[in-house]
Design an enzyme around this catalytic site. Structure first.
Site, PDB file in Angstrom:
ATOM      1  N   LYS A   1     -42.583 -12.351 -23.618  1.00  0.00           N
ATOM      2  CA  LYS A   1     -42.312 -13.750 -23.327  1.00  0.00           C
ATOM      3  C   LYS A   1     -43.608 -14.566 -23.290  1.00  0.00           C
ATOM      4  O   LYS A   1     -44.653 -14.079 -22.842  1.00  0.00           O
ATOM      5  CB  LYS A   1     -41.603 -13.871 -21.978  1.00  0.00           C
ATOM      6  CG  LYS A   1     -40.269 -13.142 -21.913  1.00  0.00           C
ATOM      7  CD  LYS A   1     -39.224 -13.792 -22.782  1.00  0.00           C
ATOM      8  CE  LYS A   1     -37.859 -13.143 -22.593  1.00  0.00           C
ATOM      9  NZ  LYS A   1     -36.791 -13.849 -23.331  1.00  0.00           N
TER      10      LYS A   1
ATOM     11  N   HIS B   1     -28.771 -11.649 -30.724  1.00  0.00           N
ATOM     12  CA  HIS B   1     -29.344 -11.658 -29.380  1.00  0.00           C
ATOM     13  C   HIS B   1     -28.538 -10.793 -28.410  1.00  0.00           C
ATOM     14  O   HIS B   1     -27.324 -10.912 -28.306  1.00  0.00           O
ATOM     15  CB  HIS B   1     -29.370 -13.107 -28.866  1.00  0.00           C
ATOM     16  CG  HIS B   1     -29.683 -13.233 -27.405  1.00  0.00           C
ATOM     17  ND1 HIS B   1     -28.721 -13.524 -26.463  1.00  0.00           N
ATOM     18  CD2 HIS B   1     -30.856 -13.102 -26.731  1.00  0.00           C
ATOM     19  CE1 HIS B   1     -29.283 -13.578 -25.262  1.00  0.00           C
ATOM     20  NE2 HIS B   1     -30.572 -13.326 -25.393  1.00  0.00           N
TER      21      HIS B   1
END
Length: 375
Positions: free
Chosen positions: A174, A304
């Site tokens: 991230k 996803h």
């Protein structure tokens, strides 16, 4: 008499995470750390005794709403032919039309839609991918769960090493912190640790257009597989512009909750990697509708989350996708995905290839039944 849907059981499941996780939305103050995943399970039985199972999910908010919405409209499916999945889907959409055809409404229907696809493949005695028409028996797999922002660089390195030793082929971390310099320092450190291993980064929608351009330019140096969600998920034109500007592919789509929302990317000229999420887009039925259009446009695919569903859909996509590995849902199922040699392998069991565990029952907070098991 033709087979028909005899009964449905819906379950709302609250699955706590072992440790809270934070992405850029937390560090920018827009959300709280994620502590649990709330899932909506649908179990279907037909008059011939065939069964199917599907699920949807939510993070931070929306789980009770999904459950409540499907409880309101589930009766519409009773008595319908389970093979007529698109017809069942449309009847559920119309039953709840006053709340729209995206968001919670379609995410609720997704659980039942996935269950009907699972049922159809089980009845055929085939893995779902084989029923759809598979191009491959395995897909490249990457891990995300070890790369969240609450983890130190050393923790990310340790988890990345463990993932690679377990057979996973790529690592995503991230980014999107308030101080962009910290992002670049972390990316550089993890890239050095990984060497040539495929690596992705995910900003979780936290950059504006100017910052996204600057960051994408800086990130070109790290040979990334993609930069994910650099902009707000609904900024189709912004994502399209980035996808034409930089060599590193731009990935987006996981937050979109309908086929029209995804089509906005294509209409804007987007040429990146699409990341539809079957439970979010409304189920396998709309996922396949969009996948056909994405394939026609020549777009790469990287669905996803929800690997238990998406491995099958990825195996049926013409060009080879990446599948995202999250171990978070493992306690809910008896079986595990096979991962080796940097790839995730298609289960050889019928349907999705999963049965619900006793732990799933233990985490269930509400149930509702419709129809009769005997029809």
């Amino acid at each position: 008499m033709p087979d028909s849907i005899a009964s449905l059981q819906l379950s709302s499941v609250v699955l706590p995470l072992e440790n809270p996780v934070s992405d850029a939305k937390v560090l920018t103050g827009r959300q709280k750390p994620l502590t649990e995943v709330v899932l909506l399970f649908a179990e279907v039985t037909t008059t011939d005794g065939v069964e199917g199972m599907g699920f949807s999910y939510s993070k931070r908010a929306g789980g009770p709403a999904q459950y409540a919405h499907l409880c309101e409209i589930a009766d519409v499916a009773i008595g319908q032919d389970p093979s007529d999945i698109a017809k069942v889907y449309d009847s559920l959409l119309w039953a709840g039309a006053s709340v729209g055809r995206s968001g919670v409404a379609t995410q609720a229907i997704a659980a039942l839609d996935v269950a009907l696809h699972d049922l159809k493949a089980r009845r055929a005695g085939l893995p779902l991918a084989k029923l759809l028409g598979a191009y491959r028996d395995s897909c490249r797999v990457y891990n995300t769960s070890g790369g969240f922002l609450q983890a130190s660089v050393e923790e990310i390195k340790e988890k990345a090493t463990a993932s690679l030793e377990a057979g996973i082929g790529g690592i995503k971390i991230k980014v999107g912190q308030p101080d962009w310099r910290t992002d670049l320092e972390r990316v550089a450190a993890v890239r050095e640790h990984l060497g040539a291993t495929p690596m992705m980064v995910d900003a979780n929608q936290q950059w504006d257009r100017a910052r996204a351009r600057r960051m994408c330019r800086e990130l070109e140096a790290y040979d990334l597989v993609w930069v994910e969600e650099p902009l707000d998920a609904w900024d189709a034109q912004g994502h399209a512009d980035l996808s034409h500007t930089f060599d590193t592919p731009i990935a987006t789509g996981e937050m979109l909750t309908s086929v029209p929302e995804h089509l906005a990317l294509l209409e804007a000229g987007y040429r990146g990697i699409v990341q539809p999420d079957a439970p979010r887009i409304g189920g396998i039925t709309p996922f396949l509708r969009f996948a056909t259009l994405a394939s026609q446009a020549g777009l790469a695919l990287a669905p996803h989350y929800a690997m238990e569903i998406h491995m099958h859909l990825a195996a049926a996509y013409p060009t080879e996708p990446w599948v995202e590995h999250f171990e978070w849902l493992n306690p809910l199922f008896e079986e595990r995905m096979e991962i080796r040699d940097g790839r995730m392998w298609l289960p050889d069991r019928p349907g999705l290839g999963f049965t619900l565990s006793e732990q799933m029952r233990a985490h269930t907070v509400a149930t509702a039944s419709f129809g009769s098991p005997r029809g």
